[in-house]
Motif scaffolding. Sequence first.
Motif, PDB file in Angstrom:
ATOM      1  N   UNK A 104       0.866  -1.179   0.000  1.00 37.82           N
ATOM      2  CA  UNK A 104       0.000   0.000   0.000  1.00 37.82           C
ATOM      3  C   UNK A 104       0.904   1.230   0.000  1.00 37.82           C
ATOM      4  N   UNK A 105       1.038   1.864  -1.156  1.00 34.34           N
ATOM      5  CA  UNK A 105       1.988   2.969  -1.318  1.00 34.34           C
ATOM      6  C   UNK A 105       1.379   4.344  -1.117  1.00 34.34           C
ATOM      7  N   UNK A 106       0.080   4.427  -0.916  1.00 35.68           N
ATOM      8  CA  UNK A 106      -0.558   5.735  -0.793  1.00 35.68           C
ATOM      9  C   UNK A 106      -0.537   6.272   0.637  1.00 35.68           C
ATOM     10  N   UNK A 152       1.904   7.101   4.108  1.00 36.69           N
ATOM     11  CA  UNK A 152       3.275   7.329   4.557  1.00 36.69           C
ATOM     12  C   UNK A 152       3.714   6.211   5.505  1.00 36.69           C
ATOM     13  N   UNK A 153       4.990   5.782   5.431  1.00 35.27           N
ATOM     14  CA  UNK A 153       5.462   4.702   6.305  1.00 35.27           C
ATOM     15  C   UNK A 153       5.236   4.950   7.793  1.00 35.27           C
ATOM     16  N   UNK A 154       5.390   6.209   8.240  1.00 28.92           N
ATOM     17  CA  UNK A 154       5.142   6.498   9.650  1.00 28.92           C
ATOM     18  C   UNK A 154       3.679   6.280  10.013  1.00 28.92           C
ATOM     19  N   UNK A 155       2.799   6.678   9.112  1.00 30.79           N
ATOM     20  CA  UNK A 155       1.367   6.464   9.350  1.00 30.79           C
ATOM     21  C   UNK A 155       1.043   4.980   9.351  1.00 30.79           C
ATOM     22  N   UNK A 156       1.682   4.223   8.447  1.00 33.55           N
ATOM     23  CA  UNK A 156       1.471   2.781   8.418  1.00 33.55           C
ATOM     24  C   UNK A 156       1.928   2.125   9.721  1.00 33.55           C
ATOM     25  N   UNK A 157       3.021   2.614  10.268  1.00 30.40           N
ATOM     26  CA  UNK A 157       3.514   2.067  11.540  1.00 30.40           C
ATOM     27  C   UNK A 157       2.506   2.330  12.653  1.00 30.40           C
ATOM     28  N   UNK A 158       1.957   3.532  12.708  1.00 33.11           N
ATOM     29  CA  UNK A 158       0.946   3.851  13.719  1.00 33.11           C
ATOM     30  C   UNK A 158      -0.315   3.014  13.538  1.00 33.11           C
TER      31      UNK A 158
END
Length: 212
Positions: A105-107, A109-115
């Motif tokens: 899922x590239x849409x 941000x990695x930080x948001x994905x971590x949260x």
Amino acid sequence: MGVIAIVGSASSVLSFIGVIFCSISYEWKRSSQLASQNNLRNLYLSEGLWMRCNIPIAGVLTCDNYSTTLFDVPGYLQALRALTIMSALLLFCSATCNILALDCVNCIHPKTQRLMAIFGGGASLLGGVCILAAVSWYASEIIREFRYDITYEGVKYTFGAALYVGWISGGLALICGSVVLCCSCFTRTDDNDGGAAYTYKPPKSRTNEEYV
């Protein structure tokens, strides 16, 4: 985090499906053919959170919603319904967050994905606790009735299939939530989309060195 997210997503989806099946099942407890009276051993009776069923004639299954309104059932049954509904909602949120935290899922941000992965792991833990509490509470009631010879018109009840599905789903949710939560909390993401920060250091001046 990629493999963990995939495992977490699959486990959350399976746990959610198991909780849904457990919630709508009419076999939280079923009549025991061994412990019931002799003339009732061939009679099938079962009860769930929302309905109770029996087979008075071979091949004919009849069910009713306890022949009462939604809020006229015993208090502990209403509490069990609330726990299973809460578990299903939490596991649905967990599955959604874990899917959105996948690397494909590239849409986001990695930080948001971590949260989102952290939230998904926490929701999975809470959902597992809720369904385990519900099925264990119901099982304790069955054991109490069986041990103290509490019968309903000569019928004794034993564990139904829904309890085992609930225990498996709750255990899977706890394991999934613990693994995803721990791996997400100890995973670091940098500002450059995960790239390592590099600081340029100029070479030291050697103008003051003496040459022999």
